[in-house]
Design an enzyme around this catalytic site. Structure first.
Site, short mmCIF file in Angstrom:
data_model
loop_
_atom_site.label_atom_id
_atom_site.label_comp_id
_atom_site.label_asym_id
_atom_site.label_seq_id
_atom_site.Cartn_x
_atom_site.Cartn_y
_atom_site.Cartn_z
N GLU A 46 0.83 -1.21 0.00
CA GLU A 46 0.00 0.00 0.00
C GLU A 46 0.87 1.25 0.00
O GLU A 46 2.05 1.21 0.36
CB GLU A 46 -0.93 0.00 1.22
N LYS A 101 -2.77 -1.16 15.68
CA LYS A 101 -2.10 -0.37 16.72
C LYS A 101 -2.97 -0.25 17.95
O LYS A 101 -4.20 -0.18 17.86
CB LYS A 101 -1.76 1.02 16.19
N1 PSU Z 1 -2.48 1.62 10.62
C1 PSU Z 1 -1.15 1.74 10.78
N2 PSU Z 1 -0.43 2.42 9.86
C2 PSU Z 1 -1.02 2.96 8.74
C3 PSU Z 1 -2.43 2.79 8.58
C4 PSU Z 1 -3.11 2.12 9.53
O1 PSU Z 1 -0.62 1.26 11.77
O2 PSU Z 1 -0.33 3.56 7.92
C5 PSU Z 1 -3.10 3.31 7.33
C6 PSU Z 1 -3.39 2.15 6.38
O3 PSU Z 1 -3.27 2.60 5.05
C7 PSU Z 1 -4.84 1.83 6.67
C8 PSU Z 1 -5.40 3.22 6.93
O4 PSU Z 1 -5.49 1.17 5.63
O5 PSU Z 1 -4.36 3.88 7.65
C9 PSU Z 1 -6.70 3.19 7.69
O6 PSU Z 1 -7.18 4.49 7.76
P1 PSU Z 1 -8.71 4.80 8.18
O7 PSU Z 1 -8.81 4.46 9.63
O8 PSU Z 1 -8.90 6.24 7.90
O9 PSU Z 1 -9.54 3.90 7.30
#
Ligand code: PSU
Ligand code: MN
Length: 311
Positions: free
Chosen positions: A25, A159
């Site tokens: 990604e 996380k």
């Molecule tokens: N969690 C992490 N690092 C990240 C992300 C999530 O520990 O970089 C990023 C990933 O691309 C994930 C996105 O798909 O954040 C999720 O964001 P949201 O909660 O806005 O959907």
């Protein structure tokens, strides 16, 4: 294969010949890590994946065009961009209409990769259910998207900034398969054990590949609820974890500071990540990089094992 989407040449050749491909990604490169650490990491991930015998395919939207398998020039642009849009799956057509650049999340990367026939995807942490979601409904579209996306996502859980146990419950509701790689605990990214037990453990890339084959068979048979993603949770080894005392202190002080400063909604995660980085003296960044490298290696091993399964 798919005539509608732009695929990098090397990725297209690998897919056509049944070779191993690992999707990566771009949100973690554009938003999750600072420059130049992100560029260095992108280079390393490609080398790790190639070293195992698979082809890397970084996914992003460049000038309104979703691309599976970025070339070097687009990658150089991505890692240097500040404030590039973060695109979930639903945002893809809107960014295309605008002709803009954008980084893809787990949701959009998984959707685009699966559409072109890629079976394995490496990331750091999954999006999930946010703390306080009971009031805010803040849950990443990563979870719903994976429920009907037939690939394996190698990650280190979610996380601890998120609600880990609620995330695991939602994965169950959404029929997303979850298995630990050499662990029976769902990891909490910086720490090996996120506090939730797992029903399934795999110990070899070959056994994961067999589960993927079985999933595709059920999907082809039209069996509902069994044809979505497999989240393969790959925890850090004990010696690489963020120290427990340091982690718990950073989380507690970060949550407290966020409340005190009135940080809410989307702003909470970047705030807490910056806080972690600061109060751990950069340790959280070191751990983050280690996680993504390990996941790229395991995803490549799984992709190679899957490509070697008897036809
Ligand atoms: N969690 C992490 N690092 C990240 C992300 C999530 O520990 O970089 C990023 C990933 O691309 C994930 C996105 O798909 O954040 C999720 O964001 P949201 O909660 O806005 O959907
Ligand atoms: Mn959200």
């Amino acid at each position: 294969m798919n005539g509608q989407l732009r695929i990098g040449e090397e990725v297209r050749d690998a897919l056509a010949s049944g070779g191993a491909v690992v999707a990566l990604e771009s949100t973690l490169l554009a938003h999750g890590l600072p420059f130049p650490e992100n560029e260095e990491l992108a280079r390393e991930l490609n080398a790790i994946i190639r070293g195992v015998g698979a082809v890397p395919a970084t996914v992003a939207v460049v000038a309104g065009e979703p691309i599976v398998g970025l070339d070097d020039a687009s990658m150089a642009r991505l890692v240097r961009s500040h404030g590039m849009a973060k695109l979930s799956a639903r945002d893809l057509p809107l960014a295309m209409a605008r002709g803009s650049d954008g980084a893809t999340t787990v949701a959009s990367t998984a959707a685009l990769s699966a559409a072109v026939g890629i079976k394995t995807f490496a990331t750091g942490g999954l999006g999930g259910v946010h703390r306080g979601a009971r009031e805010t409904y803040d849950e990443s579209a990563d979870l719903a998207t994976l429920s009907n996306t037939p690939l394996t996502v190698v990650c280190a859980g979610v996380k601890s900034l998120l609600d880990i146990s609620a995330t695991v419950e939602r994965l169950e509701t959404l029929n997303v398969a979850v298995a630990g790689y050499r662990t029976d605990r769902f990891p909490g990214f910086y720490r090996r054990d996120g506090g939730v037990a797992l029903d399934w453990t795999f110990d070899t890339p070959e056994s994961v590949a067999r589960a993927m084959r079985a999933r595709d068979r059920l999907r082809a048979a039209g069996v509902s609820g069994a044809g979505g993603a497999l989240v393969l949770a790959n925890p850090l080894p004990v010696e690489a974890e963020l120290d427990e005392v340091m982690h718990d202190a950073a989380l507690a002080s970060g949550l407290e500071a966020a409340t005190a400063q009135g940080i809410s909604g989307k702003a909470v995660t970047p705030f807490l990540l910056a806080h972690f980085h600061r109060v751990t003296g950069g340790e959280s960044l070191r751990v983050n990089l280690a996680i993504v490298r390990r996941n790229a290696r395991l995803a490549a091993e799984v992709a190679v094992a899957h490509a070697r399964l008897p036809k």
